[in-house]
Design a protein around this motif. Structure first.
Motif, PDB file in Angstrom:
ATOM      1  N   SER A 172      -8.417   1.348  -6.099  1.00 47.52           N
ATOM      2  CA  SER A 172      -7.924   0.479  -5.034  1.00 47.52           C
ATOM      3  C   SER A 172      -6.463   0.140  -5.292  1.00 47.52           C
ATOM      4  N   SER A 173      -5.838  -0.445  -4.297  1.00 52.69           N
ATOM      5  CA  SER A 173      -4.435  -0.817  -4.438  1.00 52.69           C
ATOM      6  C   SER A 173      -4.198  -2.176  -3.792  1.00 52.69           C
ATOM      7  N   SER A 174      -3.523  -3.056  -4.524  1.00 54.36           N
ATOM      8  CA  SER A 174      -3.166  -4.367  -3.977  1.00 54.36           C
ATOM      9  C   SER A 174      -1.658  -4.478  -3.822  1.00 54.36           C
ATOM     10  N   GLU A 175      -0.961  -3.360  -3.906  1.00 51.35           N
ATOM     11  CA  GLU A 175       0.500  -3.342  -3.842  1.00 51.35           C
ATOM     12  C   GLU A 175       0.977  -3.534  -2.403  1.00 51.35           C
ATOM     13  N   THR A 176       1.985  -4.367  -2.234  1.00 56.86           N
ATOM     14  CA  THR A 176       2.583  -4.571  -0.917  1.00 56.86           C
ATOM     15  C   THR A 176       3.777  -3.644  -0.747  1.00 56.86           C
ATOM     16  N   CYS A 177       3.895  -3.046   0.421  1.00 55.17           N
ATOM     17  CA  CYS A 177       4.993  -2.124   0.689  1.00 55.17           C
ATOM     18  C   CYS A 177       6.330  -2.875   0.660  1.00 55.17           C
ATOM     19  N   PRO A 187      -5.040   4.335  -2.107  1.00 52.27           N
ATOM     20  CA  PRO A 187      -4.598   4.158  -0.724  1.00 52.27           C
ATOM     21  C   PRO A 187      -3.130   3.774  -0.649  1.00 52.27           C
ATOM     22  N   ALA A 188      -2.597   3.796   0.552  1.00 55.16           N
ATOM     23  CA  ALA A 188      -1.204   3.403   0.768  1.00 55.16           C
ATOM     24  C   ALA A 188      -1.014   1.928   0.418  1.00 55.16           C
ATOM     25  N   CYS A 189       0.233   1.573   0.171  1.00 57.51           N
ATOM     26  CA  CYS A 189       0.558   0.167  -0.077  1.00 57.51           C
ATOM     27  C   CYS A 189       0.183  -0.668   1.151  1.00 57.51           C
ATOM     28  N   ASN A 190       0.067  -1.958   0.960  1.00 59.56           N
ATOM     29  CA  ASN A 190      -0.327  -2.848   2.057  1.00 59.56           C
ATOM     30  C   ASN A 190       0.876  -3.160   2.938  1.00 59.56           C
ATOM     31  N   LEU A 191       0.715  -2.936   4.223  1.00 60.64           N
ATOM     32  CA  LEU A 191       1.801  -3.140   5.174  1.00 60.64           C
ATOM     33  C   LEU A 191       2.129  -4.626   5.304  1.00 60.64           C
ATOM     34  N   PRO A 192       3.391  -5.021   5.116  1.00 56.66           N
ATOM     35  CA  PRO A 192       3.752  -6.432   5.282  1.00 56.66           C
ATOM     36  C   PRO A 192       3.682  -6.859   6.739  1.00 56.66           C
ATOM     37  N   GLN A 193       3.640  -8.150   6.969  1.00 51.24           N
ATOM     38  CA  GLN A 193       3.583  -8.672   8.332  1.00 51.24           C
ATOM     39  C   GLN A 193       4.876  -8.325   9.080  1.00 51.24           C
ATOM     40  N   PRO A 194       4.779  -8.042  10.372  1.00 51.03           N
ATOM     41  CA  PRO A 194       5.995  -7.731  11.136  1.00 51.03           C
ATOM     42  C   PRO A 194       6.891  -8.950  11.277  1.00 51.03           C
TER      43      PRO A 194
END
Length: 393
Positions: free
Chosen positions: A18-23, A349-356
């Motif tokens: 799993s990944s908890s990294e933020t983009c 998985p990909a990094c977590n997309l930050p809020q717009p």
């Protein structure tokens, strides 16, 4: 060997961890770039209005990629853009939705805001056009540059190799021993602003403190690119205050001179900023982030499709095998493809997309940028006023 695409590609993405990294924060511009079509979606009519500006159409259907070419792009820009998307499909199988997109490979944007008004039903919404370059006055959808996978015509390696080479090249000359001048090397013929800045090399009133070099790609090609390795150009001091760059007004040589003066008089501050700029690039532009950015952009774009995704009659299915295997003479094109080939799906998985960005937040961000530019302009004007008074005494 039959020049057909394999039928045994993985179709599901099953990460092992799993990944908890933020983009990185720049991912927030994905939502911003697509925001203009949120209300209307992208219909067939809207999409086709981008065709006159496009070099090619890409169709992704059931995880397979098809290309319909309209115009030859400069050098291999189209080749390595398509190659990059193919590697994305290998990295994240089954994660890119069915979609159609049109791509422009020129240097400048193609969909300028002044020609598309929301109050004008005939031009709204603007046609969606993918492109390497963005502009505050354009609606082009920004997509990673082809050279992340290599620019063989000018001997630029794919980004994994090149970023390591730049990092090592940065160690060759210590900051305090670097040439205390501004440095730029490139082709001045592609832009009026660049051509105008070339005049900053010479002044009969003062040392301009800049070194601007014309990059003649034809000569470099004949010479084997001995003078164009990016990692060999880390010999000048950065002139970047603020955070990552120093704003320079167009057609303004004195801005350049003051920037160098400031950097040489504030070497510790300039070095910190230069280091921050380098570290930001090397950390936040790793290839895994490039692929994650592409993934989120295509996922967001795919959600806007209000049309039946169709493979045109003239389109050809392409895959890594059909692009690379026919190149049997070695050479830089094949080498770049070999070096950038994604060998297996990602294990995470990909990094977590930050809020717009919210409207108010984006406005404050842009205002902060503008205030920084105005502050540097104020410093510059005050500096030259003092210099003028000294000369008059």
């Amino acid at each position: 060997m039959t020049q057909t695409c394999p039928s045994n590609y993985p179709t599901k993405f099953e990460p092992a961890i799993s990944s908890s990294e933020t983009c990185p924060d720049y991912f927030r511009w994905i939502q911003q770039d697509l925001k203009v079509w949120q209300e209307t979606g992208i219909t067939r009519e809207t999409l086709e209005r981008a065709k006159p500006n496009a070099h090619f159409r890409i169709v992704i259907k059931s995880g397979r990629l098809y290309v319909d070419h309209y115009d030859k792009a400069y050098q291999t820009r189209d080749v390595f853009t398509i190659w990059g998307i193919l590697q994305l499909l290998r990295m994240y199988p089954g994660q890119v939705p069915d979609l159609e997109l049109l791509f422009l490979c020129h240097d400048r944007p193609g969909i300028w805001k002044k020609y598309f008004r929301k109050e004008d039903n005939a031009t709204w919404p603007p046609p969606p056009l993918f492109h390497y370059c963005g502009h505050r006055d354009a609606y082009d959808i920004v997509f990673p540059d082809w050279s992340f996978w290599g620019w063989p015509e000018v001997n630029i390696k794919e980004w994994n190799k090149l970023s390591v080479a730049i990092k090592e090249g940065n160690k060759k000359v210590k900051w305090k021993d670097r040439v205390p001048y501004a440095y730029w090397k490139g082709n001045p013929m592609v832009s009026i602003a660049r051509r105008n800045f070339m005049t900053c090399n010479v002044s009969d009133k003062y040392d301009p403190m800049v070194r601007l070099y014309v990059q003649d790609w034809k000569t470099e090609t004949r010479a084997g690119f001995k003078g164009s390795n990016l990692e060999d150009q880390c010999t000048h001091r950065s002139m970047i205050p603020m955070e990552h760059y120093w704003p320079i007004r167009p057609n303004n040589c004195v801005d350049l001179k003051f920037a160098v003066e400031w950097g040489n008089n504030n070497t510790d501050k300039a070095q910190v900023i230069g280091r921050q700029g380098s570290e930001y690039m090397l950390k936040n532009l790793e290839m895994n982030y490039v692929y994650d950015y592409m993934l989120y952009m295509l996922q967001g774009y795919g959600k806007l499709m209000k049309l039946d995704v169709t493979v045109p009659e003239n389109a050809t299915e392409v895959c890594s095998e059909t692009m690379a295997c026919p190149i049997t003479d070695g050479g830089l094109i094949r080498q770049c493809m070999h070096d950038s080939l994604v060998m297996s799906p990602s294990v995470k998985p990909a990094c977590n997309l930050p809020q717009p960005y919210e409207d108010g937040e984006l406005k404050r961000f842009l205002q902060k940028q503008e205030n920084a530019e105005r502050e540097v302009e104020k410093w510059t004007d005050e500096y030259w006023e003092v210099q003028s008074k000294i000369l008059q005494q």
